[in-house]
Design an enzyme around this catalytic site. Structure first.
Site, short mmCIF file in Angstrom:
data_model
loop_
_atom_site.label_atom_id
_atom_site.label_comp_id
_atom_site.label_asym_id
_atom_site.label_seq_id
_atom_site.Cartn_x
_atom_site.Cartn_y
_atom_site.Cartn_z
N HIS A 7 108.65 96.71 72.33
CA HIS A 7 108.03 95.42 72.05
C HIS A 7 107.45 95.47 70.49
O HIS A 7 106.26 95.82 70.27
CB HIS A 7 107.19 94.85 72.73
CG HIS A 7 106.63 93.38 72.55
ND1 HIS A 7 106.75 92.17 73.45
CD2 HIS A 7 106.40 92.59 71.42
CE1 HIS A 7 106.60 91.24 72.79
NE2 HIS A 7 106.15 91.42 71.70
N GLU A 11 101.04 85.35 77.29
CA GLU A 11 100.08 85.85 76.42
C GLU A 11 98.92 85.06 75.99
O GLU A 11 97.82 85.40 75.97
CB GLU A 11 100.88 86.12 74.96
CG GLU A 11 100.16 86.63 73.51
CD GLU A 11 101.01 86.78 72.61
OE1 GLU A 11 102.12 86.18 72.59
OE2 GLU A 11 100.71 87.44 71.53
N ASP A 19 103.73 95.74 69.12
CA ASP A 19 104.00 94.59 68.71
C ASP A 19 104.14 94.15 67.13
O ASP A 19 105.33 94.01 66.73
CB ASP A 19 102.71 93.55 69.55
CG ASP A 19 103.06 92.02 69.41
OD1 ASP A 19 104.18 91.65 69.23
OD2 ASP A 19 102.37 91.24 69.68
#
Ligand SMILES: [Zn+2]
Length: 338
Positions: A17, A205, A282
């Protein structure tokens, strides 16, 4: 026994990710700005994009950085730097999101606008991959809060380009979940799957567990964040039963204000409950973290032992879209890593 830092560095691991645009550091923004802005940004101005206190502020900073990606050469530059950063942490494989919609914006939505950009990106990937010894796949990411026609176009481009570039393995949905869930993308996901693309999706999220259920209901194969699953016991059982891979991003969640601190992140609870969790960074340039530091924080803040860190690394390989033979190779290397 050597230090935990060098153990983590040597541990073969995958990053699943990671947003290409989120790996761009302020110094590179200045470099890009010199290429494109009439009045180039100073380092201080560029650094201001990385100062935010909530999710909305983060999205705005991310946009300011991404706006400076214009030419194929810009994309090649940031891809090469990203792969160098990954190799330095002992990452052996990465699956990277590209915000394809931004490319359309810059090219006035011209047909085939993404082609020269992607050609440059993939050439940079090939070169860096051979030089640094890590593999990398691309995920074409659509912004969920943009008009749905744009996501349709992102996924159609993924399906079209995949025939020439097998490094495109999946599609993803990012952006602001609070504005759009997953349901509007059901048919698009089915179509992408029929073209052999894997389905990933940011869910839970900034929203509750129902967003994760909705993501699963449209065929999502790997969930990004899944932070709010902790609030739904039945959902946790389902995620465990089906061994749905979760791409967790603790530091990201802290920096965007979704989670109080690393110790409070449900990583440990998910892991102990037998969920297929992976650690990821991320947007490392924005969150002041990287994959190696996520592993280190898991050790320091949640007591993950070396054996447990090995399991996290194994999970990252199992949850990847690598072919079975390559997975087997890395799993063996992880088992024997000291
Ligand atoms: Zn993300």
């Amino acid at each position: 026994m050597d230090s935990i830092e060098s153990f983590i560095r040597r541990l073969p691991k995958a990053e699943l990710h990671l947003h290409l645009e989120g790996t761009i550091r302020p110094e590179t923004v200045v470099e890009l700005s010199r290429r494109h802005d009439k009045e180039p940004l100073t380092l201080e101005q560029a650094q201001a994009f990385y100062n935010f206190t909530d999710f909305t502020g983060f999205i705005m900073g991310f946009r300011s950085v991404t706006e400076r990606l214009v030419t194929p050469e810009d994309y090649a530059l940031v891809a090469t730097r990203m792969m160098e950063q990954l190799a330095a942490q002992g990452v052996v494989h990465a699956e990277v999101y590209i915000s394809v919609g931004v490319i359309y914006l810059w090219r006035n939505h011209a047909e085939g606008a993404v082609d020269p950009i992607f050609a440059a990106l993939d050439k940079a990937r090939e070169e860096a991959s051979a030089r640094l010894g890590l593999s990398l796949y691309w995920i074409f990411d659509a912004v969920r809060h943009f008009p749905p026609e744009q996501a349709e176009r992102v996924f159609a481009d993924a399906a079209r380009l995949r025939k020439k570039y097998p490094s495109i393995v999946a599609i993803g949905l990012g952006g602001d979940e609070r504005r759009t869930g997953s349901e509007p993308f059901r048919a698009m996901f089915a179509d992408a799957a029929s073209h052999g693309l894997k389905l990933t999706n940011h869910a839970g999220e900034t929203t509750g567990p129902e967003a994760i259920r909705e993501a699963l209901s449209i065929g999502t194969e790997r969930i990004g964040h899944a932070l709010s699953a902790i609030r739904d016991f039945h959902l946790l059982s389902e995620l465990k039963e089906r061994q749905i891979p979760l791409e967790l991003n603790p530091t990201s969640n802290i920096r965007t204000g979704q989670c109080a601190n690393f110790a409070a992140h449900p990583l440990r609870q998910y892991f102990d409950a037998g969920l297929l969790v992976t650690l990821n960074s991320d947007d490392p340039a924005f969150f002041g973290s990287d994959l190696a530091s996520e592993y280190l924080l898991a050790h320091q803040q949640q007591g993950f032992t070396r054996d447990e860190l090995r399991t996290l690394a194994s999970n990252s390989i199992k949850a990847s879209f690598l072919p079975e033979a390559e997975q087997k190779h890395w799993l063996e290397r992880i088992r024997s890593s000291m």
